[in-house]
Design a protein around this motif. Structure first.
Motif, PDB file in Angstrom:
ATOM      1  N   GLY A  65       0.858  -1.177   0.000  1.00  0.00           N
ATOM      2  CA  GLY A  65       0.000   0.000   0.000  1.00  0.00           C
ATOM      3  C   GLY A  65       0.896   1.230   0.000  1.00  0.00           C
ATOM      4  O   GLY A  65       2.068   1.148   0.360  1.00  0.00           O
ATOM      5  N   PRO A  66       0.405   2.392  -0.384  1.00  0.00           N
ATOM      6  CA  PRO A  66       1.245   3.588  -0.491  1.00  0.00           C
ATOM      7  C   PRO A  66       1.676   4.118   0.870  1.00  0.00           C
ATOM      8  O   PRO A  66       1.063   3.827   1.884  1.00  0.00           O
ATOM      9  N   SER A  67       2.750   4.913   0.878  1.00  0.00           N
ATOM     10  CA  SER A  67       3.155   5.586   2.109  1.00  0.00           C
ATOM     11  C   SER A  67       2.100   6.643   2.432  1.00  0.00           C
ATOM     12  O   SER A  67       1.410   7.146   1.547  1.00  0.00           O
ATOM     13  N   LEU A  68       1.986   6.956   3.710  1.00  0.00           N
ATOM     14  CA  LEU A  68       0.932   7.881   4.151  1.00  0.00           C
ATOM     15  C   LEU A  68       1.518   8.933   5.081  1.00  0.00           C
ATOM     16  O   LEU A  68       2.059   8.608   6.135  1.00  0.00           O
ATOM     17  N   MET A  69       1.383  10.179   4.698  1.00  0.00           N
ATOM     18  CA  MET A  69       1.785  11.270   5.568  1.00  0.00           C
ATOM     19  C   MET A  69       0.745  11.376   6.695  1.00  0.00           C
ATOM     20  O   MET A  69      -0.391  10.930   6.533  1.00  0.00           O
ATOM     21  N   LYS A  70       1.137  11.968   7.813  1.00  0.00           N
ATOM     22  CA  LYS A  70       0.187  12.126   8.916  1.00  0.00           C
ATOM     23  C   LYS A  70      -1.021  12.939   8.458  1.00  0.00           C
ATOM     24  O   LYS A  70      -0.901  13.842   7.632  1.00  0.00           O
TER      25      LYS A  70
END
Length: 156
Positions: A65-70
């Motif tokens: 799954g993609p990286s996620l910023m806060k």
């Protein structure tokens, strides 16, 4: 002359055999995909990070799954997670994730709530502020009135 004809015939047979051999992986892949679609529904993965920390990456049953910023999510989709076309009670998904540096990997088994054939669209993963992780099979995006997550819990 017959030895030339025999050599030419052998070369033609070898050529035909090699062409057929090159098609074998494509044929095998076709059978696998045909079997997959008959028993599972592929869904894109979308993530939402409701926490105060970035998530370097996450996986659903081993699929990236993609990286996620806060306090973000919903903008990136990756392919694919497969689910049965009919919900099976007790279904679970293994969610694995790491921090923003790609370190401190963690993993948790999460119950998949019931879904129906009208829900197919994406497999949504929510990393919530209180440490919970929730997943949904849904055709809606966060903020839609019919989305599974509502109220304060849905806020990024």
């Amino acid at each position: 002359m017959s030895s030339i004809a025999t050599a030419s015939s052998a070369t033609n047979r070898l050529s035909a055999w090699l062409r057929a051999l090159r098609m074998l992986p494509l044929l095998a892949l076709s059978f696998l995909l045909a079997g997959c679609h008959a028993h599972y529904v592929p869904l894109e993965v979308v993530g939402y990070n409701h926490t105060d920390r970035d998530i370097g990456d996450f996986y659903v049953n081993g699929g990236w799954g993609p990286s996620l910023m806060k306090h973000s999510g919903g903008g990136k989709y990756t392919c694919c997670v497969v689910v049965p076309p009919v919900y099976k009670p007790g279904m679970k998904a293994t969610i694995t994730w790491s921090d923003e540096a790609g370190e401190n990997p963690r993993s948790r088994e999460i119950a998949v709530p019931p879904y129906g054939p009208d829900d197919f669209g994406a497999f949504a993963v929510h990393f919530l502020r209180d440490g919970q992780i929730k997943v949904f099979v849904t055709r809606y995006g966060l903020g839609h009135p019919d989305y599974n997550l509502k109220g304060d819990e849905a806020k990024l």
